[in-house]
Design an enzyme around this catalytic site. Structure first.
Site, PDB file in Angstrom:
ATOM      1  N   CYS A 141       0.849  -1.203   0.000  1.00 58.96           N
ATOM      2  CA  CYS A 141       0.000   0.000   0.000  1.00 58.96           C
ATOM      3  C   CYS A 141       0.879   1.245   0.000  1.00 58.96           C
ATOM      4  CB  CYS A 141      -0.938   0.005   1.203  1.00 58.96           C
ATOM      5  SG  CYS A 141      -2.337  -1.123   1.025  1.00 58.96           S
TER       6      CYS A 141
ATOM      7  N   HIS B 231      -6.498  -3.138  -1.160  1.00 57.55           N
ATOM      8  CA  HIS B 231      -5.805  -4.006  -0.196  1.00 57.55           C
ATOM      9  C   HIS B 231      -6.667  -5.192   0.233  1.00 57.55           C
ATOM     10  CE1 HIS B 231      -3.034  -5.081   3.079  1.00 57.55           C
ATOM     11  NE2 HIS B 231      -4.151  -5.534   3.638  1.00 57.55           N
TER      12      HIS B 231
ATOM     13  N   GLY C 120       4.794 -19.575   2.053  1.00 60.49           N
ATOM     14  CA  GLY C 120       5.882 -18.622   2.261  1.00 60.49           C
ATOM     15  C   GLY C 120       5.487 -17.189   1.978  1.00 60.49           C
TER      16      GLY C 120
ATOM     17  N   HIS D 288      -0.635 -10.368  -4.360  1.00 61.26           N
ATOM     18  CA  HIS D 288       0.235  -9.997  -5.483  1.00 61.26           C
ATOM     19  C   HIS D 288       0.519 -11.224  -6.326  1.00 61.26           C
ATOM     20  CE1 HIS D 288       2.649 -11.003  -1.947  1.00 61.26           C
ATOM     21  NE2 HIS D 288       3.527 -11.541  -2.790  1.00 61.26           N
TER      22      HIS D 288
HETATM   23  P1  AMP Z   1       5.556 -13.282  -1.090  1.00 60.32           P
HETATM   24  O1  AMP Z   1       6.594 -14.157  -0.449  1.00 60.32           O
HETATM   25  O2  AMP Z   1       4.762 -13.979  -2.142  1.00 60.32           O
HETATM   26  O3  AMP Z   1       4.705 -12.569  -0.062  1.00 60.32           O
HETATM   27  O4  AMP Z   1       6.391 -12.183  -1.889  1.00 60.32           O
HETATM   28  C1  AMP Z   1       6.673 -10.908  -1.433  1.00 60.32           C
HETATM   29  C2  AMP Z   1       7.705 -10.356  -2.392  1.00 60.32           C
HETATM   30  O5  AMP Z   1       7.793  -8.955  -2.192  1.00 60.32           O
HETATM   31  C3  AMP Z   1       9.118 -10.918  -2.205  1.00 60.32           C
HETATM   32  O6  AMP Z   1       9.531 -11.549  -3.419  1.00 60.32           O
HETATM   33  C4  AMP Z   1       9.941  -9.687  -1.866  1.00 60.32           C
HETATM   34  O7  AMP Z   1      11.238  -9.731  -2.420  1.00 60.32           O
HETATM   35  C5  AMP Z   1       9.109  -8.576  -2.448  1.00 60.32           C
HETATM   36  N1  AMP Z   1       9.299  -7.270  -1.833  1.00 60.32           N
HETATM   37  C6  AMP Z   1       9.259  -6.964  -0.524  1.00 60.32           C
HETATM   38  N2  AMP Z   1       9.469  -5.649  -0.342  1.00 60.32           N
HETATM   39  C7  AMP Z   1       9.626  -5.113  -1.572  1.00 60.32           C
HETATM   40  C8  AMP Z   1       9.875  -3.791  -2.055  1.00 60.32           C
HETATM   41  N3  AMP Z   1       9.995  -2.747  -1.227  1.00 60.32           N
HETATM   42  N4  AMP Z   1      10.000  -3.597  -3.390  1.00 60.32           N
HETATM   43  C9  AMP Z   1       9.887  -4.647  -4.234  1.00 60.32           C
HETATM   44  N5  AMP Z   1       9.647  -5.914  -3.848  1.00 60.32           N
HETATM   45  C10 AMP Z   1       9.525  -6.145  -2.522  1.00 60.32           C
END
Ligand code: AMP
Length: 113
Positions: free
Chosen positions: A7, A46, A92, A99
């Site tokens: 967000c 969200h 995980g 997303h």
């Molecule tokens: P998940 O494990 O499916 O919840 O994936 C979350 C993803 O968000 C991970 O691959 C992280 O590397 C990515 N992530 C977390 N913070 C950021 C950020 N500030 N900018 C870009 N990607 C992010």
């Protein structure tokens, strides 16, 4: 949603490497890429998981899925790509704002589907 990193990215409070944006979704590069090309497609509304999604939000996910082939083409993923939605602890999931991972730019192999 307070304290949601995605967000904050959508609101422009945290910088991101944007690939595509419209009124419904934001696509940006993952900060910790797991493939040569690794982007996240994030609906602007969200909700944490598919099980929390309402009908309006389901429409947003539909729009995301419909738009992804166009974005993938712009990213040069002509040989294909993989989409992943992690749901909950066992998958995980670390960011609890739904997303879609877009992974490609290389041979991803046949493991993990
Ligand atoms: P998940 O494990 O499916 O919840 O994936 C979350 C993803 O968000 C991970 O691959 C992280 O590397 C990515 N992530 C977390 N913070 C950021 C950020 N500030 N900018 C870009 N990607 C992010």
């Amino acid at each position: 949603m307070e304290n949601c990193i995605f967000c904050k990215i959508i609101a422009g409070e945290i910088p991101s490497n944007k690939v595509y944006e419209d009124e419904d979704m934001l696509v940006f590069r993952d900060i910790n890429p797991q493939a040569k090309v690794h982007c996240l497609c994030v609906p602007k509304s969200h909700f944490a998981t598919l099980s929390e999604m309402n009908e309006k939000q389901a429409e947003l996910v539909k729009k995301c899925l419909a738009k992804i082939p166009e974005i993938a083409a712009e990213l040069g993923l002509s040989n294909g790509y993989r989409l992943i939605i992690n749901q909950g602890k066992d998958a995980g999931q670390t960011v609890f704002h739904l997303h879609i991972h877009i992974l490609g730019g290389q041979d991803l192999g046949e493991k993990l589907i």
